[in-house]
Write a protein that holds these residues in place. Structure first.
Motif, PDB file in Angstrom:
ATOM      1  N   LEU A  33     -15.672 -18.246   3.903  1.00 58.28           N
ATOM      2  CA  LEU A  33     -14.330 -17.678   3.951  1.00 58.28           C
ATOM      3  C   LEU A  33     -13.424 -18.335   2.915  1.00 58.28           C
ATOM      4  O   LEU A  33     -12.605 -17.661   2.279  1.00 58.28           O
ATOM      5  CB  LEU A  33     -13.740 -17.850   5.354  1.00 58.28           C
ATOM      6  N   THR A  34     -13.574 -19.643   2.751  1.00 53.78           N
ATOM      7  CA  THR A  34     -12.762 -20.358   1.761  1.00 53.78           C
ATOM      8  C   THR A  34     -13.059 -19.857   0.351  1.00 53.78           C
ATOM      9  O   THR A  34     -12.155 -19.676  -0.468  1.00 53.78           O
ATOM     10  CB  THR A  34     -13.024 -21.869   1.848  1.00 53.78           C
ATOM     11  N   LYS A  77     -14.249 -16.864  -0.373  1.00 50.32           N
ATOM     12  CA  LYS A  77     -13.708 -15.497  -0.432  1.00 50.32           C
ATOM     13  C   LYS A  77     -12.206 -15.543  -0.695  1.00 50.32           C
ATOM     14  O   LYS A  77     -11.685 -14.753  -1.500  1.00 50.32           O
ATOM     15  CB  LYS A  77     -13.986 -14.770   0.881  1.00 50.32           C
ATOM     16  N   HIS A  78     -11.523 -16.469  -0.045  1.00 52.54           N
ATOM     17  CA  HIS A  78     -10.077 -16.635  -0.238  1.00 52.54           C
ATOM     18  C   HIS A  78      -9.786 -17.003  -1.693  1.00 52.54           C
ATOM     19  O   HIS A  78      -8.866 -16.451  -2.315  1.00 52.54           O
ATOM     20  CB  HIS A  78      -9.569 -17.722   0.716  1.00 52.54           C
ATOM     21  N   VAL A 119      -7.774 -13.307   5.241  1.00 53.41           N
ATOM     22  CA  VAL A 119      -8.863 -14.279   5.123  1.00 53.41           C
ATOM     23  C   VAL A 119      -8.362 -15.675   5.472  1.00 53.41           C
ATOM     24  O   VAL A 119      -9.059 -16.451   6.132  1.00 53.41           O
ATOM     25  CB  VAL A 119      -9.470 -14.244   3.709  1.00 53.41           C
ATOM     26  N   GLN A 142      -8.387 -15.972   9.086  1.00 54.90           N
ATOM     27  CA  GLN A 142      -9.757 -16.155   9.571  1.00 54.90           C
ATOM     28  C   GLN A 142     -10.191 -17.611   9.414  1.00 54.90           C
ATOM     29  O   GLN A 142     -10.853 -18.169  10.296  1.00 54.90           O
ATOM     30  CB  GLN A 142     -10.722 -15.256   8.799  1.00 54.90           C
ATOM     31  N   LYS A 149      -4.833  -8.951   2.113  1.00 57.07           N
ATOM     32  CA  LYS A 149      -6.233  -9.351   2.240  1.00 57.07           C
ATOM     33  C   LYS A 149      -6.372 -10.869   2.155  1.00 57.07           C
ATOM     34  O   LYS A 149      -7.143 -11.472   2.916  1.00 57.07           O
ATOM     35  CB  LYS A 149      -7.066  -8.679   1.144  1.00 57.07           C
TER      36      LYS A 149
END
Length: 403
Positions: A188-189, A191-192, A383, A386, A379
Motif C-alpha cells: 500500500l505504501t 501504491k501511495h 490508499v 488503507q 485515490k
C-alpha cells in the motif's frame, strides 16, 4: 496452567503457557563504537541511529562509513538475528526502538548511539521484529529509562526487562502472520508513492500545456493567457472584533489545520487573537514569512470559518476556482520566493504576491484540470487511509497476540 501467560488472540493449535524471561538471562548486550567527527566518511559501513528509527529490520542497507580498526570490526560485529536498541532519543517514544539484522553483515560495525543485543537462546528472528514492539514491552522499557535532556536506556536496564515468549513453532507462526500484514503495508505504501508520482507527472504535462482538455463539444480551449495575480484574485479583509470569535487555524506545509493540532499537546497561542484575519470555508491563505523562500498556499477545507494570524493574507479566485489555484502554485512553487524580501527570514507581502504574472487557462479548463487532479487526490487519500487502517490492525494484533 497459568492463563495469565497466554495471549488473548491465538492460533488454535497452541495452548501452552508462554514463558517469562529476563533479556539478560538469555543474551548479552554491547554498546556501540564511538568515534570522532574526523573518522567518518571513509572506512567500513556502520549502522547509525537513523538506520534504526522507524524501521524493524536491516537487510541490505546503504550505510555510511567509519574508520574502524580490525579490533573494532571484531568487537562490534553484526550477525544475523542481532537486535539493535536506540540508547538515547529526544523524543521519549524513540528510545529503545529496535531493528533486527536479517543476515550477517561482514566488516560492518554499529554506532555508539546503539546497544546490540545478541540472544544466546533460540528466538525466531522474525519474531524478534515484533516482540520488542508490543505495547507492554514498550511501556516497560520507557519505565526503565532515565530522562535529562534526552530519554536514555542502558545495558543494565535492558537486561532486567521481561519478555514473554512461546515455543519456537508458535513464534514462527506469529511472525509469519505479522509478516503478511507488513507486506500489505509495504504494498500500500508503494501504491501511495506511485500515485503521488503519477500526479506530479500529470501536473507537469497539464501546466506545461503538453496535455490539453477539450470542451464538451470536443473543441480545444483557448490559449492560456499571462495575467498578474491582482487580476484574478480578490483579498478578503474581514478581521475579528472579539476574542476567540472562531477556531484559530495555522497554514502549514502540510495544509491548513487547527492550531491546536499543529502544536503539540493541543497548545495554542497565548496572545490575543482580536484583529486576526477571518478565513471562511473555501478561501485561500499562505504564511507570508519563510526561512527558506518556499511558500505554501492552502485552501480552507475544514468545513467551517476560522481565524488566522495577520501574517496570513486571505483571498479567493474571482471565478471561484480555488482548487485550481492551489495546484497552480504547487507547480510554480519555486517562483514565489524570488519576490520575497529579507535576509534570514523573508517576507512575501500580499501586494508583491499579486504582482506575480502567471499563465491561466479559461475558467472551464481550470475547472476540468482541478477536477481531474482532485480525482487523483481522492485515490491517494483512499490508499493513505488503507495504510493507517492496516497499521491500526497490526497494532491491535500486537496487543492481542502477545502476552
Amino acid at each position: 496452567m497459568n492463563n495469565s501467560l497466554k495471549p488473548y488472540l491465538r492460533f488454535k493449535e497452541f495452548d501452552d503457557s508462554w514463558r517469562e524471561i529476563q533479556l539478560g538471562d538469555i543474551g548479552s548486550f554491547k554498546n556501540g563504537l564511538n568515534k570522532g567527527a574526523e573518522d567518518f566518511g571513509f572506512g567500513v559501513p556502520f549502522i547509525n541511529l537513523l538506520d534504526v528509527f522507524g524501521k524493524t529490520e536491516i537487510d541490505n542497507p546503504e550505510l555510511k562509513l567509519v574508520n574502524a580498526s580490525l579490533r573494532d570490526i571484531a568487537t562490534y560485529t553484526v550477525k544475523k538475528g542481532d537486535v539493535f536498541f536506540i540508547r538515547s532519543s529526544v523524543k521519549r517514544s524513540g528510545v529503545g526502538e529496535t531493528v533486527v539484522a536479517r543476515r550477517d553483515l561482514e566488516n560492518t560495525v554499529y554506532s555508539g548511539f546503539l546497544i546490540r543485543y545478541r540472544a544466546t537462546e533460540q528466538l525466531n528472528n522474525n519474531f524478534k521484529k515484533y516482540c520488542f514492539w508490543t505495547e507492554g514491552f514498550r511501556l516497560l522499557l520507557v519505565r526503565f529509562s532515565t530522562s535529562s535532556a534526552n530519554t536514555n536506556i542502558n545495558q543494565e536496564s535492558l537486561s532486567q526487562l521481561k519478555l514473554f515468549i512461546p515455543k519456537v513453532d508458535e513464534q514462527q507462526k506469529i511472525a509469519d502472520f505479522l509478516t503478511v500484514v507488513d507486506s500489505k503495508i509495504c504494498q500500500l505504501t508503494e501504491k501511495h508513492r506511485l500515485l503521488k508520482e503519477y500526479k506530479k507527472g500529470v501536473m507537469q504535462q497539464l501546466f506545461s500545456q503538453k496535455i490539453r482538455f477539450k470542451d464538451d463539444d470536443g473543441n480545444v480551449f483557448l490559449d492560456w493567457e499571462e495575467k498578474p495575480l491582482s487580476k484574478v484574485l480578490t483579498e478578503y479583509r474581514s478581521k475579528t472584533t472579539l476574542e476567540n470569535e472562531h477556531d484559530v487555524l495555522t497554514s502549514s506545509r502540510n495544509g491548513l489545520m487547527m492550531q491546536s493540532d499543529y502544536y503539540s499537546e493541543g497548545r495554542i497561542t497565548e496572545r490575543s487573537n482580536v484583529g486576526f484575519h477571518v478565513i471562511p470555508h473555501g478561501y485561500l491563505t499562505y504564511r507570508s514569512r519563510s526561512d527558506d523562500r518556499m511558500f505554501f498556499f492552502n485552501l480552507n477545507e475544514l468545513g467551517k470559518t476560522g481565524i488566522i494570524s495577520h501574517y496570513y493574507p486571505v483571498f479567493s479566485m474571482n471565478n471561484g476556482q480555488n482548487h485550481f489555484f492551489v495546484e497552480l502554485t504547487r507547480y510554480h512553487s519555486k517562483i514565489f520566493g524570488k519576490y520575497a524580501v529579507g535576509t534570514s527570514q523573508v517576507v512575501l507581502s500580499y501586494n508583491a504576491f499579486c504582482a506575480i504574472i502567471l499563465k491561466f487557462p479559461c475558467t472551464q479548463e481550470q475547472q476540468k484540470i482541478a477536477q481531474f487532479l482532485q480525482s487523483i487526490d481522492k485515490k491517494v487519500d483512499a490508499v493513505a487511509l488503507q495504510i493507517e487502517q492496516t497499521k491500526l490492525f497490526k497494532k491491535g494484533l500486537l496487543q492481542q497476540m502477545f502476552v
